[in-house]
Design a protein around this motif. Structure first.
Motif, PDB file in Angstrom:
ATOM      1  N   ARG A 152       0.838  -1.205   0.000  1.00 40.53           N
ATOM      2  CA  ARG A 152       0.000   0.000   0.000  1.00 40.53           C
ATOM      3  C   ARG A 152       0.868   1.249   0.000  1.00 40.53           C
ATOM      4  N   VAL A 153       1.975   1.224   0.744  1.00 39.35           N
ATOM      5  CA  VAL A 153       2.880   2.381   0.766  1.00 39.35           C
ATOM      6  C   VAL A 153       3.415   2.648  -0.631  1.00 39.35           C
ATOM      7  N   VAL A 154       3.854   1.599  -1.326  1.00 39.63           N
ATOM      8  CA  VAL A 154       4.364   1.766  -2.685  1.00 39.63           C
ATOM      9  C   VAL A 154       3.267   2.324  -3.597  1.00 39.63           C
ATOM     10  N   GLY A 155       2.030   1.851  -3.408  1.00 39.57           N
ATOM     11  CA  GLY A 155       0.922   2.381  -4.193  1.00 39.57           C
ATOM     12  C   GLY A 155       0.674   3.855  -3.943  1.00 39.57           C
ATOM     13  N   GLY A 164       7.187  10.616 -14.706  1.00 41.03           N
ATOM     14  CA  GLY A 164       8.622  10.853 -14.778  1.00 41.03           C
ATOM     15  C   GLY A 164       9.280  11.005 -13.425  1.00 41.03           C
ATOM     16  N   GLY A 165       8.478  11.028 -12.339  1.00 43.68           N
ATOM     17  CA  GLY A 165       9.022  11.194 -10.998  1.00 43.68           C
ATOM     18  C   GLY A 165       9.748   9.960 -10.507  1.00 43.68           C
ATOM     19  N   ARG A 166      10.615  10.145  -9.500  1.00 44.63           N
ATOM     20  CA  ARG A 166      11.479   9.070  -9.007  1.00 44.63           C
ATOM     21  C   ARG A 166      11.136   8.702  -7.566  1.00 44.63           C
ATOM     22  N   PHE A 167      11.345   7.433  -7.252  1.00 42.94           N
ATOM     23  CA  PHE A 167      11.189   6.910  -5.902  1.00 42.94           C
ATOM     24  C   PHE A 167      12.526   6.298  -5.510  1.00 42.94           C
ATOM     25  N   VAL A 168      13.209   6.934  -4.548  1.00 46.46           N
ATOM     26  CA  VAL A 168      14.538   6.495  -4.120  1.00 46.46           C
ATOM     27  C   VAL A 168      14.478   6.234  -2.619  1.00 46.46           C
ATOM     28  N   PHE A 169      14.853   5.015  -2.206  1.00 44.06           N
ATOM     29  CA  PHE A 169      14.685   4.676  -0.794  1.00 44.06           C
ATOM     30  C   PHE A 169      15.597   3.526  -0.386  1.00 44.06           C
ATOM     31  N   THR A 170      15.742   3.393   0.929  1.00 43.72           N
ATOM     32  CA  THR A 170      16.404   2.247   1.540  1.00 43.72           C
ATOM     33  C   THR A 170      15.452   1.644   2.566  1.00 43.72           C
ATOM     34  N   ASP A 171      15.678   0.388   2.897  1.00 47.10           N
ATOM     35  CA  ASP A 171      14.875  -0.269   3.920  1.00 47.10           C
ATOM     36  C   ASP A 171      15.634  -1.494   4.416  1.00 47.10           C
ATOM     37  N   PRO A 172      15.729  -1.716   5.721  1.00 42.30           N
ATOM     38  CA  PRO A 172      16.287  -2.970   6.219  1.00 42.30           C
ATOM     39  C   PRO A 172      15.336  -4.113   5.852  1.00 42.30           C
ATOM     40  N   MET A 173      15.865  -5.141   5.197  1.00 36.30           N
ATOM     41  CA  MET A 173      15.029  -6.197   4.637  1.00 36.30           C
ATOM     42  C   MET A 173      15.622  -7.565   4.946  1.00 36.30           C
ATOM     43  N   ALA A 196      10.367  -6.892   4.403  1.00 42.68           N
ATOM     44  CA  ALA A 196      10.313  -6.953   2.944  1.00 42.68           C
ATOM     45  C   ALA A 196      11.627  -7.526   2.422  1.00 42.68           C
ATOM     46  N   SER A 197      11.828  -7.451   1.124  1.00 42.37           N
ATOM     47  CA  SER A 197      13.044  -7.935   0.472  1.00 42.37           C
ATOM     48  C   SER A 197      13.202  -7.178  -0.842  1.00 42.37           C
ATOM     49  N   PHE A 198      14.356  -7.307  -1.462  1.00 45.99           N
ATOM     50  CA  PHE A 198      14.517  -6.710  -2.788  1.00 45.99           C
ATOM     51  C   PHE A 198      13.444  -7.242  -3.734  1.00 45.99           C
ATOM     52  N   ALA A 199      13.189  -8.561  -3.692  1.00 47.18           N
ATOM     53  CA  ALA A 199      12.197  -9.165  -4.576  1.00 47.18           C
ATOM     54  C   ALA A 199      10.806  -8.604  -4.307  1.00 47.18           C
ATOM     55  N   PHE A 200      10.476  -8.409  -3.023  1.00 44.86           N
ATOM     56  CA  PHE A 200       9.165  -7.854  -2.692  1.00 44.86           C
ATOM     57  C   PHE A 200       8.994  -6.475  -3.300  1.00 44.86           C
ATOM     58  N   TYR A 201       9.980  -5.601  -3.126  1.00 45.39           N
ATOM     59  CA  TYR A 201       9.830  -4.238  -3.635  1.00 45.39           C
ATOM     60  C   TYR A 201       9.814  -4.206  -5.158  1.00 45.39           C
ATOM     61  N   ARG A 202      10.536  -5.100  -5.791  1.00 46.51           N
ATOM     62  CA  ARG A 202      10.474  -5.169  -7.255  1.00 46.51           C
ATOM     63  C   ARG A 202       9.061  -5.554  -7.709  1.00 46.51           C
ATOM     64  N   ALA A 204       6.223  -5.179  -5.938  1.00 44.42           N
ATOM     65  CA  ALA A 204       5.290  -4.110  -5.574  1.00 44.42           C
ATOM     66  C   ALA A 204       5.401  -2.937  -6.538  1.00 44.42           C
ATOM     67  N   ALA A 205       6.619  -2.584  -6.910  1.00 44.55           N
ATOM     68  CA  ALA A 205       6.808  -1.484  -7.859  1.00 44.55           C
ATOM     69  C   ALA A 205       6.169  -1.820  -9.205  1.00 44.55           C
ATOM     70  N   ALA A 206       6.386  -3.027  -9.694  1.00 49.17           N
ATOM     71  CA  ALA A 206       5.812  -3.433 -10.974  1.00 49.17           C
ATOM     72  C   ALA A 206       4.284  -3.433 -10.914  1.00 49.17           C
ATOM     73  N   GLN A 207       3.735  -3.882  -9.776  1.00 55.59           N
ATOM     74  CA  GLN A 207       2.285  -3.905  -9.615  1.00 55.59           C
ATOM     75  C   GLN A 207       1.693  -2.510  -9.725  1.00 55.59           C
ATOM     76  N   HIS A 208       2.439  -1.511  -9.270  1.00 53.15           N
ATOM     77  CA  HIS A 208       1.948  -0.128  -9.301  1.00 53.15           C
ATOM     78  C   HIS A 208       2.572   0.662 -10.442  1.00 53.15           C
TER      79      HIS A 208
END
Length: 280
Positions: A152-155, A164-173, A196-202, A204-208
């Protein structure tokens, strides 16, 4: 105005509003930037290492200038916002759930004469109080883990980003291949059921409909950072008397140890992730 938070966000809000946590992060973790740092040496200064993360992320997020509208979700004490405003002249909105941290943020913005460029909003990144397509850059450092609904946060991020906007972030995963059950001591300490994980965020990003620009694994700095903070905490025990309770120090020291052990065992991940909303 009263805001209804999810259970996990409310747990984090209560924690970061406590005197123990506020003084620990302000006096031990660095005061400006309360996230994982990039270290040159194992005994590097925490604040300097943490600022390197901000500088590295700014390079990833660039170009930045006076026209760049930035939203920092989970902004803590606002160190990144002040860096972006001071260095590039960016207009930054800090969205953060801890009213106590936000008070420190506003005070430091005024002290550094940056309050004309930075606004601080009490709220949750699970329901961002902003119009659609409002920001050029959404920025976050080690905060989204506290959500019980990270997708939901990614959404929400995708919604408020302009084309054209960017989403740049870090997260302990957790690592993509993390075995089941091994992170329970870490999860128990931070009152979470998952990471989460790198795979999760990939996914989630694709879903949105956010495109991956780059993912920079920097996992080796995670156990380094938590060990360095634990060392500083033990070194600062006497000076923390009257600011941070002994019981909190004991729990925090043990919790940091769980992060260090899990990181050294290869169960955790951390790095800079960069996604982009298609231009059209």
């Amino acid at each position: 105005m009263s805001v209804n938070y999810s259970d996990s966000v409310e747990t984090a809000r209560t924690y970061y509003n406590s005197d123990d946590a506020d003084n620990f992060y302000f006096h031990v973790w660095g005061g400006e930037d309360i996230h994982i740092g990039l270290y040159q040496d194992s005994d590097d200064d925490i604040a300097a290492a943490s600022r390197r993360t901000v500088e590295r992320m700014a390079v990833v997020a660039g170009p930045l200038d006076q026209e760049t509208r930035v939203l920092d979700i989970g902004s803590g004490f606002g160190g990144a916002a002040r860096y972006l405003a001071n260095r590039f002249g960016c207009q930054v909105t800090c969205l953060n759930l801890s009213e106590k941290e936000n008070e420190r943020n506003r005070a430091m913005n005024q002290e550094q004469d940056l309050d004309h460029l930075i606004s601080v909003v009490d709220g949750s990144f699970e329901s961002i109080p902003a119009a659609d397509e409002r920001f050029d850059l959404v920025w976050s450092q080690d905060a989204i883990l506290h959500s019980g609904d990270r997708g939901r946060v990614v959404g929400e991020v995708a919604r408020v980003l302009r084309p054209g906007g960017r989403f740049v972030f870090t997260d302990p995963m957790q690592a993509d291949d993390c075995p089941s059950g091994v992170l329970q001591p870490v999860l128990d300490r931070i009152h979470l059921s998952t990471l989460a994980s790198f795979a999760f965020y990939r996914r989630a990003a694709a879903q949105h409909h956010l495109e991956e620009v780059e993912v920079i694994p920097l996992t080796e700095y995670l156990p380094l950072h938590y060990e360095r903070v634990r060392q500083e905490l033990e070194h600062s025990r006497d000076s923390l008397t009257g600011k941070v309770s002994e019981s909190y120090i004991e729990r925090m020291s043990a919790g940091l140890g769980h992060w260090v052990e899990a990181g050294r065992n290869g169960y955790l991940s951390w790095g800079i992730m960069h996604f982009r909303k298609p231009a059209g």
